[in-house]
Design a protein around this motif. Structure first.
Motif, short mmCIF file in Angstrom:
data_model
loop_
_atom_site.label_atom_id
_atom_site.label_comp_id
_atom_site.label_asym_id
_atom_site.label_seq_id
_atom_site.Cartn_x
_atom_site.Cartn_y
_atom_site.Cartn_z
N ALA A 101 50.21 -7.52 2.21
CA ALA A 101 48.88 -7.37 2.77
C ALA A 101 48.22 -6.10 2.24
O ALA A 101 47.04 -6.09 1.87
CB ALA A 101 48.93 -7.35 4.30
N MET A 102 48.98 -5.01 2.20
CA MET A 102 48.47 -3.77 1.64
C MET A 102 48.06 -3.96 0.19
O MET A 102 46.98 -3.54 -0.24
CB MET A 102 49.53 -2.67 1.75
N GLU A 103 48.92 -4.61 -0.58
CA GLU A 103 48.61 -4.85 -1.99
C GLU A 103 47.35 -5.70 -2.14
O GLU A 103 46.54 -5.48 -3.03
CB GLU A 103 49.79 -5.53 -2.67
N ASN A 104 47.18 -6.67 -1.23
CA ASN A 104 46.01 -7.53 -1.31
C ASN A 104 44.73 -6.77 -1.02
O ASN A 104 43.71 -6.98 -1.69
CB ASN A 104 46.13 -8.70 -0.34
N VAL A 105 44.77 -5.86 -0.04
CA VAL A 105 43.58 -5.09 0.25
C VAL A 105 43.24 -4.16 -0.91
O VAL A 105 42.07 -4.01 -1.29
CB VAL A 105 43.75 -4.30 1.57
N VAL A 106 44.25 -3.54 -1.49
CA VAL A 106 44.03 -2.70 -2.67
C VAL A 106 43.40 -3.53 -3.78
O VAL A 106 42.40 -3.13 -4.39
CB VAL A 106 45.35 -2.07 -3.14
N TYR A 107 43.98 -4.69 -4.05
CA TYR A 107 43.46 -5.57 -5.10
C TYR A 107 42.02 -5.99 -4.78
O TYR A 107 41.16 -6.01 -5.67
CB TYR A 107 44.36 -6.80 -5.22
N SER A 108 41.76 -6.30 -3.53
CA SER A 108 40.43 -6.76 -3.14
C SER A 108 39.40 -5.66 -3.30
O SER A 108 38.28 -5.90 -3.77
CB SER A 108 40.45 -7.26 -1.69
N LEU A 109 39.74 -4.43 -2.89
CA LEU A 109 38.81 -3.32 -3.05
C LEU A 109 38.51 -3.05 -4.52
O LEU A 109 37.38 -2.72 -4.90
CB LEU A 109 39.39 -2.06 -2.39
N GLU A 110 39.52 -3.20 -5.35
CA GLU A 110 39.33 -2.96 -6.78
C GLU A 110 38.55 -4.08 -7.46
O GLU A 110 37.95 -3.87 -8.53
CB GLU A 110 40.69 -2.79 -7.47
N ASN A 111 38.57 -5.27 -6.88
CA ASN A 111 37.96 -6.44 -7.53
C ASN A 111 36.94 -7.15 -6.65
O ASN A 111 36.66 -8.33 -6.84
CB ASN A 111 39.06 -7.44 -7.91
N SER A 112 36.37 -6.43 -5.70
CA SER A 112 35.46 -7.07 -4.75
C SER A 112 34.19 -7.57 -5.43
O SER A 112 33.70 -6.99 -6.40
CB SER A 112 35.10 -6.09 -3.63
N GLY A 113 33.69 -8.68 -4.87
CA GLY A 113 32.42 -9.20 -5.32
C GLY A 113 31.28 -8.53 -4.58
O GLY A 113 31.46 -7.50 -3.92
N ASN A 114 30.10 -9.09 -4.68
CA ASN A 114 28.94 -8.54 -3.98
C ASN A 114 29.11 -8.67 -2.47
O ASN A 114 29.75 -9.61 -1.98
CB ASN A 114 27.67 -9.28 -4.41
N VAL A 115 28.53 -7.75 -1.72
CA VAL A 115 28.52 -7.85 -0.27
C VAL A 115 27.70 -9.08 0.12
O VAL A 115 26.57 -9.26 -0.35
CB VAL A 115 27.91 -6.59 0.38
N VAL A 116 28.27 -9.93 0.94
CA VAL A 116 27.57 -11.15 1.35
C VAL A 116 26.46 -10.78 2.32
O VAL A 116 26.69 -10.05 3.30
CB VAL A 116 28.55 -12.15 2.00
N ASN A 117 25.25 -11.27 2.07
CA ASN A 117 24.12 -10.86 2.90
C ASN A 117 24.09 -11.60 4.24
O ASN A 117 24.90 -12.49 4.52
CB ASN A 117 22.79 -11.05 2.14
N ALA A 118 23.13 -11.23 5.07
CA ALA A 118 23.07 -11.74 6.44
C ALA A 118 22.84 -13.25 6.48
O ALA A 118 23.49 -13.96 7.25
CB ALA A 118 21.97 -11.01 7.21
N TRP A 119 21.93 -13.76 5.67
CA TRP A 119 21.65 -15.19 5.71
C TRP A 119 22.87 -16.01 5.27
O TRP A 119 23.18 -17.05 5.85
CB TRP A 119 20.45 -15.54 4.83
N SER A 120 23.57 -15.56 4.26
CA SER A 120 24.73 -16.30 3.79
C SER A 120 25.85 -16.29 4.81
O SER A 120 26.70 -17.19 4.83
CB SER A 120 25.23 -15.71 2.46
N ASN A 121 25.86 -15.27 5.69
CA ASN A 121 26.86 -15.17 6.74
C ASN A 121 26.36 -15.69 8.09
O ASN A 121 27.07 -15.56 9.09
CB ASN A 121 27.29 -13.71 6.91
N ASN A 122 25.17 -16.26 8.11
CA ASN A 122 24.56 -16.72 9.35
C ASN A 122 25.45 -17.74 10.06
O ASN A 122 25.99 -18.66 9.43
CB ASN A 122 23.20 -17.32 9.05
#
Length: 466
Positions: free
Chosen positions: A402-423
């Motif tokens: 899980a730690m490795e996944n969060v590290v990987y995700s932070l290093e390879n994150s996509g764009n922040v999903v906006n409010a409408w897409s998360n509605n």
């Protein structure tokens, strides 16, 4: 230890609703402090004006706290409450908890009726619609003990701060990846060391699994998960765009949307997903599906927290987990990774709270102290503060994958999903579309895409009128 230190170093580098809210319980009859288990029998004591918790001997402040989760989460949070109350006998925390589906309905009702808890868990996709309605939560930026300035700036800046203050404390950090039964999948040529796992690889592996035994399915999934971690992730990788633009217009083309929906259709048709007639019984509780529990399903796509969820991880007869964390499938020549990094859960204090200091003191103990971290363990995935991650690593409190996944995700994150897409209405609509695809109610995926586009327009128009 070297690996732990490398992980920590990598982490540092990577680094809706209208209605009034109820105030904190700050008056009433004097009551003796109790443990969390007996808090429901406690009545709040009167607090002298100007006094802070603990200044008047024999008087208590009672705070209601609400959250959602499974039994493991409930037990650990109750342990945190109990430890906090022993150290702070002048503050009583009354727990209110339930499963997610029940919590969401109750949360909505309490906000609209003025009966919200003093300290409350809030799912991140709900935030924009709530904040647009008014100032419902206390500004926490003045409470230094919360350690907000020392938490991941990406999480605080994108999910907790607004123009007029900081209103949320992140319970943890969630990346995206998958939970896999590596031992079983090794029989079909799966190599967990190979991180270049694509959607084509997922389909080929799933076909092997199902061909070997028609009662086996590669992916454990429900309709909501199909929408969030298959269709939406694929669409983000394909386009690099928001599903819905900030102005409410659809952000992708009909053809792009049809391709993403077609992925889900293919996974059902090829037996990579269990037929909905069988899996549909376990909507919102897919890890209770006997096919998963009996090791006849081998992969769950989702957020990092699924890697630490005891109900998902599965233990064998010896008590050892049969699963470990892995990456999210990728697309060749993708526009972005599709990986969304966000808080596991957010906690807020009621904006009308008469004793916000007491509420902030509890949240500081829960999310910014070593004792709280040791009691919570991986309840909310990985802590948002680096020093607590280091502490948890040293104490072996966190799942390494899980730690490795969060590290990987932070290093390879996509764009922040906006409010409408998360509605939440859009999410519910897309969940329904997944079900209709599973039941073969469309003549083509273009027809399904047309319905999605039409219904997004309706949701946006309805929101503009309200």
């Amino acid at each position: 230890m070297r690996k732990h230190k490398r992980l920590i170093a990598a982490f540092m580098a990577a680094g809706m609703l209208a209605g009034s809210l109820a105030g904190c319980s700050g008056s009433g009859k004097t009551a003796e402090p109790t443990t969390a288990a007996g808090a429901e029998n406690t009545t709040a004591a009167a607090q002298t004006e100007g006094e802070k918790p603990g200044e008047a001997p024999g008087e208590t402040v009672t705070l209601r706290m609400s959250w959602w989760g499974g039994d493991s989460r409930h037990e650990r949070i109750l342990a945190v409450i109990d430890a906090f109350q022993k150290a702070n006998p002048d503050i009583v925390i009354e727990p209110e908890y339930s499963a997610f589906a029940d919590y969401r309905d109750k949360f909505t009702m309490q906000l609209t009726s003025g009966a919200a808890a003093d300290i409350m868990a809030v799912d991140q996709p709900w935030v924009s619609s709530i904040m647009a309605q008014g100032d419902f939560f206390a500004d926490l930026s003045g409470y230094a003990d919360l350690g907000l300035d020392d938490m991941d700036a990406y999480i605080i800046d994108n999910f907790c701060k607004f123009d007029n203050g900081t209103f949320f404390v992140p319970a943890g950090v969630n990346g995206m990846g998958s939970l896999v039964d590596t031992e079983k999948l090794a029989e079909y040529g799966f190599d967990p060391a190979d991180k270049t796992f694509t959607w084509d690889d997922l389909i080929a592996l799933g076909e092997k699994v199902h061909a070997a035994d028609s009662s086996q399915y590669l992916c454990c999934v429900d309709s909501k998960q199909a929408a969030l971690y298959y269709a939406r992730v694929y669409l983000r990788q394909l386009t690099g765009k928001q599903f819905i633009n900030d102005d409410g217009t659809v952000g992708v083309t009909r053809e792009e949307l049809a391709e993403a929906l077609g992925l889900v259709n293919t996974l059902f048709e090829k037996g990579i997903f269990q037929p909905i007639e069988e899996a549909g019984i376990y909507e919102n509780s897919m890890t209770q599906n006997p096919t998963w529990l009996n090791r006849q399903m081998f992969m769950i796509l989702g957020r990092t927290s699924v890697m630490t969820d005891a109900s998902a991880r599965r233990a064998d007869e010896s008590g050892n987990y049969t699963t470990s964390g892995y990456v999210l499938p990728q697309m060749e020549n993708s526009k972005e990774s599709g990986i969304e990094v966000r808080p596991t859960t957010l906690f807020a204090v009621n904006g009308k709270c008469e004793n916000p200091e007491a509420a902030a003191k509890f949240l500081s103990f829960m999310f910014n102290s070593e004792e709280g971290a040791e009691l919570l363990k991986d309840t909310y995935s990985v802590p948002a503060r680096e020093s607590l991650r280091a502490f948890c690593e040293e104490k072996a409190l966190l799942d390494e994958s899980a730690m490795e996944n969060v590290v990987y995700s932070l290093e390879n994150s996509g764009n922040v999903v906006n409010a409408w897409s998360n509605n939440s209405e859009v999410e519910a609509m897309m969940t329904e579309i997944m079900q209709k695809i599973a039941y073969k109610q469309y003549g083509s995926m273009e027809e399904a895409a047309d319905e999605v586009i039409s219904r997004i327009d309706q949701i946006v128009a309805s929101s503009a009128q309200s």
